[in-house]
Structure formats: structure tokens, C-alpha cells
Design a protein around this motif. Structure first.
Motif, short mmCIF file in Angstrom:
data_model
loop_
_atom_site.label_atom_id
_atom_site.label_comp_id
_atom_site.label_asym_id
_atom_site.label_seq_id
_atom_site.Cartn_x
_atom_site.Cartn_y
_atom_site.Cartn_z
N UNK A 247 0.84 -1.19 0.00
CA UNK A 247 0.00 0.00 0.00
C UNK A 247 0.88 1.24 0.00
N UNK A 248 0.33 2.33 -0.49
CA UNK A 248 1.01 3.62 -0.36
C UNK A 248 0.60 4.33 0.92
N UNK A 249 -0.68 4.21 1.27
CA UNK A 249 -1.21 4.79 2.50
C UNK A 249 -2.20 3.82 3.13
N UNK A 250 -2.18 3.74 4.45
CA UNK A 250 -3.26 3.10 5.20
C UNK A 250 -3.85 4.18 6.10
N UNK A 251 -5.13 4.45 5.90
CA UNK A 251 -5.81 5.54 6.60
C UNK A 251 -6.60 4.96 7.76
N UNK A 252 -6.30 5.43 8.96
CA UNK A 252 -6.96 4.95 10.18
C UNK A 252 -8.00 5.96 10.64
N UNK A 253 -9.14 5.46 11.11
CA UNK A 253 -10.21 6.34 11.59
C UNK A 253 -11.05 5.60 12.62
N UNK A 254 -11.37 6.28 13.71
CA UNK A 254 -12.40 5.77 14.62
C UNK A 254 -13.34 6.94 14.90
N UNK A 255 -14.07 6.92 16.01
CA UNK A 255 -15.00 8.01 16.30
C UNK A 255 -14.28 9.31 16.56
N UNK A 256 -15.02 10.36 16.93
CA UNK A 256 -14.40 11.67 17.16
C UNK A 256 -13.25 11.66 18.16
N UNK A 257 -13.37 10.84 19.23
CA UNK A 257 -12.25 10.63 20.16
C UNK A 257 -11.79 11.89 20.88
N UNK A 258 -12.74 12.79 21.18
CA UNK A 258 -12.39 14.01 21.89
C UNK A 258 -12.16 13.77 23.38
N UNK A 259 -12.69 12.67 23.91
CA UNK A 259 -12.54 12.36 25.34
C UNK A 259 -11.16 11.76 25.61
N UNK A 260 -10.78 11.73 26.87
CA UNK A 260 -9.49 11.13 27.25
C UNK A 260 -9.46 9.65 26.90
N UNK A 261 -10.58 8.95 27.15
CA UNK A 261 -10.63 7.52 26.81
C UNK A 261 -10.50 7.32 25.31
N UNK A 262 -11.20 8.15 24.54
CA UNK A 262 -11.11 8.03 23.08
C UNK A 262 -9.71 8.27 22.57
N UNK A 263 -9.05 9.29 23.12
CA UNK A 263 -7.67 9.58 22.74
C UNK A 263 -6.75 8.42 23.08
N UNK A 264 -6.94 7.84 24.26
CA UNK A 264 -6.08 6.73 24.70
C UNK A 264 -6.18 5.55 23.75
N UNK A 265 -7.41 5.20 23.37
CA UNK A 265 -7.60 4.06 22.45
C UNK A 265 -7.01 4.39 21.08
N UNK A 266 -7.26 5.59 20.61
CA UNK A 266 -6.76 6.00 19.30
C UNK A 266 -5.24 5.90 19.23
N UNK A 267 -4.57 6.45 20.23
CA UNK A 267 -3.10 6.46 20.21
C UNK A 267 -2.54 5.05 20.41
N UNK A 268 -3.11 4.31 21.37
CA UNK A 268 -2.56 2.98 21.66
C UNK A 268 -2.65 2.05 20.46
N UNK A 269 -3.82 2.03 19.81
CA UNK A 269 -3.99 1.05 18.73
C UNK A 269 -3.44 1.56 17.40
N UNK A 270 -3.39 2.87 17.21
CA UNK A 270 -2.67 3.39 16.06
C UNK A 270 -1.20 3.01 16.16
N UNK A 271 -0.66 3.04 17.38
CA UNK A 271 0.74 2.66 17.60
C UNK A 271 0.97 1.18 17.33
N UNK A 272 -0.06 0.36 17.53
CA UNK A 272 0.07 -1.06 17.21
C UNK A 272 0.00 -1.29 15.69
N UNK A 273 -0.88 -0.54 15.04
CA UNK A 273 -1.02 -0.70 13.59
C UNK A 273 0.18 -0.15 12.83
N UNK A 274 0.81 0.90 13.35
CA UNK A 274 1.84 1.62 12.60
C UNK A 274 2.98 0.73 12.10
N UNK A 275 3.56 -0.16 12.92
CA UNK A 275 4.65 -1.00 12.40
C UNK A 275 4.20 -1.92 11.26
#
Length: 242
Positions: free
Chosen positions: A91-119
């Protein structure tokens, strides 16, 4: 010396010719991983249509989507379909998206699992990108929080931000009567998806969207048609967040 020059010349003649590929024949392969913010109105199809409608000779964008209702990146990680899709082809790009994630919990999930997908994404030869959505219509005060969360995830993973949510906010500031929200006050109308696609297309290709047509053929799926009076506002908002 003459013999050495002759040898070099013969070697150069023996090298295979690699003609430049015209921009119109270049392709960008994109995998979208998300939820209903991605599949409502088929955002990937609209992005592909924009690449075909771009009269400036930009690359074609070929898209594939893995998206399920209400899924976070944690849900995608656990289900496995997205991971398998990432590994199935370059692939040239893999685009990740979840809900708005404005809350602390949403941010935590977004960052943690984006970090797992990134490698995995980088191993597939792709760049990590984030499709930033928008808050519900009754929580417009969350626009800054959505932006902060997605930009934080991009910083942590060294990813590309595709700030559709920021473009929504700018467009609504220009004209509060724009119908970007659908009946549920969360998911996009055709206008909302068109604006998001402008941001995604411009971000992936570096192309200007100033002259993107307001009507785009979608093949067998018909077409997406934006009112001519609204299209300039949407194009300006998309250009402002690049």
C-alpha cells in the motif's frame, strides 16, 4: 582513456530504458480502516472519483475499505480483518479512523492502537494516515478536542493528518446553513462526504482541489452532486486545512 570511455558508453547502452510514467498513469493504493464515518456515502469511492475528475493530470487513487459500524481501532485490531488486509498487498497509504475521540478515553484508544497498527503499515511499505472526523451536531464544542486527539496520534506514529473535521468546522463558520450533517446529526450528507473527500484527496496527492467539479460520476453507483452555490465554500475550506 578512449577505451575506458568506450566501455562506459557500451555499458550505458546496455542498461534497460525506464521511461517516465505519465502522472495520469500513476496510481496510489490506499486502504481505509474505519467505521460509518468512512462507509456512509462510500468516502473511498468519492476519493477515487476525484482522482479521475482531476483535470490537472494527478495520479489515480485506488481504494479499498475495511469498515464496520461503531468500530474503534481497538475493535479492528481484535477482529483482525484490517491487519490481514494490510498484509495482503503493498500500500502507499493506510488511513486509520475511529470516532471523534475528543474524550481522554477516546484519545487513549486512538493512540494505543494506532501505535500497534503503525509498524504493520510501515512493513507493508505504506505511510500511516489519519482521517479526522467531526463531533456530532449537538457537541460542536468538541471540534478542538477531535483535532487535538487525531493530531496527537499522528505525532506519536509520525503519520499524516487528513483533517476533514477541521474543514467541516471552517465551512460551517463560513455558512452555518450548510447541510453537512445528516438526519441523525452525526453522519455526513453528500455535501459532508464531498468535503471530507476533498481533504483526503488533497492530502494524499498534494493536488489542488480548487477546480474539483461539483458533480462526480461514481460509475455504476450513479453520481454525487453538490449544489453549485455550496461547492466553492467546501473547496475553500478544504484548501485552508492543507
Amino acid at each position: 582513456m578512449r577505451k575506458a570511455l568506450l566501455a562506459v558508453a557500451l555499458l550505458m547502452l546496455a542498461l534497460p530504458c525506464r521511461p517516465q510514467v505519465p502522472a495520469s498513469e500513476k496510481r496510489i493504493h490506499v486502504l481505509f480502516v474505519g467505521n460509518s464515518f468512512t462507509y456512509v456515502n462510500d468516502l473511498p469511492r468519492i476519493v477515487s472519483a476525484m482522482s479521475r475528475a482531476d483535470g490537472g493530470g494527478g495520479p489515480r487513487v485506488d481504494c479499498r475499505m475495511v469498515a464496520f459500524p461503531g468500530f474503534s481501532l481497538e475493535d479492528h485490531w481484535k477482529r483482525g480483518d484490517a491487519r490481514r488486509a494490510i498484509e495482503e498487498q503493498p500500500w502507499d497509504f493506510v488511513i486509520l479512523q475511529q470516532g471523534p475521540s475528543a474524550s481522554e478515553d477516546g484519545l487513549e484508544v486512538l493512540v494505543e492502537y494506532a501505535s500497534r497498527f503503525a509498524p504493520l503499515i510501515r512493513k507493508a511499505g505504506a505511510r500511516v494516515a489519519f482521517y479526522m472526523p467531526w463531533p456530532s451536531g449537538d457537541r460542536k464544542q468538541d471540534f478542538p478536542g477531535v483535532s487535538a486527539s487525531y493530531r496527537q496520534a499522528a505525532r506519536v506514529t509520525q503519520g499524516l493528518v487528513l483533517p476533514a473535521g477541521e474543514a467541516w468546522e471552517k465551512a460551517l463558520r463560513r455558512d452555518a446553513k450548510l447541510e453537512l450533517y445528516g438526519p441523525d446529526n452525526l453522519h455526513p450528507t453528500n455535501e459532508g462526504s464531498y468535503l471530507a473527500a476533498l481533504v483526503v484527496y488533497a492530502g494524499l496527492t498534494g493536488r489542488s482541489v480548487a477546480n474539483m467539479p461539483a458533480t462526480l460520476p461514481l460509475g455504476a453507483e450513479g453520481k454525487i452532486e453538490i449544489p453549485e452555490k455550496d461547492a466553492p465554500i467546501l473547496r475553500e475550506a478544504a484548501a485552508e486545512v492543507r
